[in-house]
Design an enzyme around this catalytic site. Sequence first.
Site: not given
Length: 445
Positions: A219-222, A244, A319, A342
């Site tokens: 996924g996206i992020g740190g 994705e 989150v 996704g």
Amino acid sequence: MDYATEYNQKLVSADEAVKAVQSGDWVDYGWCTGTPDALDKALAKRTDELKDVKVRGGVLLRPLAIMEREDAGEHFTWNSWHMSGIERKYIAKGCAFYAPIRYSELPRYCREIATPSDVVMIQVAPMDKHGFFNFGPNASHLAAVCERARTIIVEVNENMPRCLGGFENGIHISKVNYVVQGENPSIAELGAGAPSDIDKAVARLIVEQIPNGACLQLGIGGMPNAVGSMIAESDLKDLGVHTEMYVDAFVDIAKVGKITGAKKNIDRFRQAYAFAAGTKKLYDYIDDNPELLSAPVDYTNDIRSISALDNFISINNAVDIDLFGQVGAETSGIKHISGAGGQLDFVLGAYLSNGGKSFICLSSTFKDKEGNLKSRIMPTLNTGSVVTDTRTNVQYVVTEHGMVNLKGLSTWQRAEALISIAHPDFRDQLIQDAEKMNIWRKTNK
């Protein structure tokens, strides 16, 4: 007719092309780095002429010209399939709204259910010798959008990477109504900050669970990027990619020779993805690279595709999570942050994969606006928070304090497991909360 002649016959200015938009229309702006630039600016000039224009898109990396005015919402409504920070600001202005959907379902929705787009405006790569405009790193759902559109306008950008290898990743000149030569802006970048110590701690726990030959989704992020950095520095080999979103971390792993795709059950030796966003390093890598496979999201995110790949490793952010195991990854209370994307598809698909594992990672705490430390592991999600992954589907959850597998655990076991990876400062209170909710065994003490 030869393609060059047809191209020239359809070539118009951006100002001329946007005359196709009328009040009340549905207008599709494509996706992410394919969002129009010159056409957006031209449409903004017509703001006073237009009312109730409903614009669709997602993952904006640059502000929209049509949204610059304070009264933008009286003329245009932005409808997003996945929110970025820019789009959250538009929500606050009252001119943008999120459209909840599992991202994998979007192409079918566009083909069968959605109100067809009156006008489609998308940035594309220059036409090739066969008359095709490549969608760049945005195969996503764009072919499906174009199939039912009244008017299709392509904005040619010479800087757009040409993304190969898959299907439904471009459109032919014969299906295009207007061609606009854009101003060739650089492709919008999505940078990732340096991983924090917490990101590295979480990544270390996950990397230990990845076998040689695994197929990766990040996924996206740190945290996912920290995982990618550690994989690049590890002894892992023969990794595959089916994701994705293609991000910079994959480039780092590939460039040190750890991605071969040799063990993939499908699309062997290929890195499959629905869209890509990152830095120029990524755009240069995916441009004309036959190792990559640009495909629509109903293929990349299909649980059947994911589960067909052995040792599938899915890594995504959250989150917050409650003691029942419900994961919130889209909102914090009623404050919208991103979207469903996704995540659930990959959680489900990874578990069905032979040897597969899905990981939801998050820091155990965060600081609110007043600087107070708060726990991301909560008794229940905040009022209004949207559940992205239901408690029955969550497998591994990871914080900097440890990793637990929630699959099949009873309510008291889940509470016990999640409290064990919460920040120590909050564990006693979480135990008290669990007792009040009757999901804590007295013998646990």
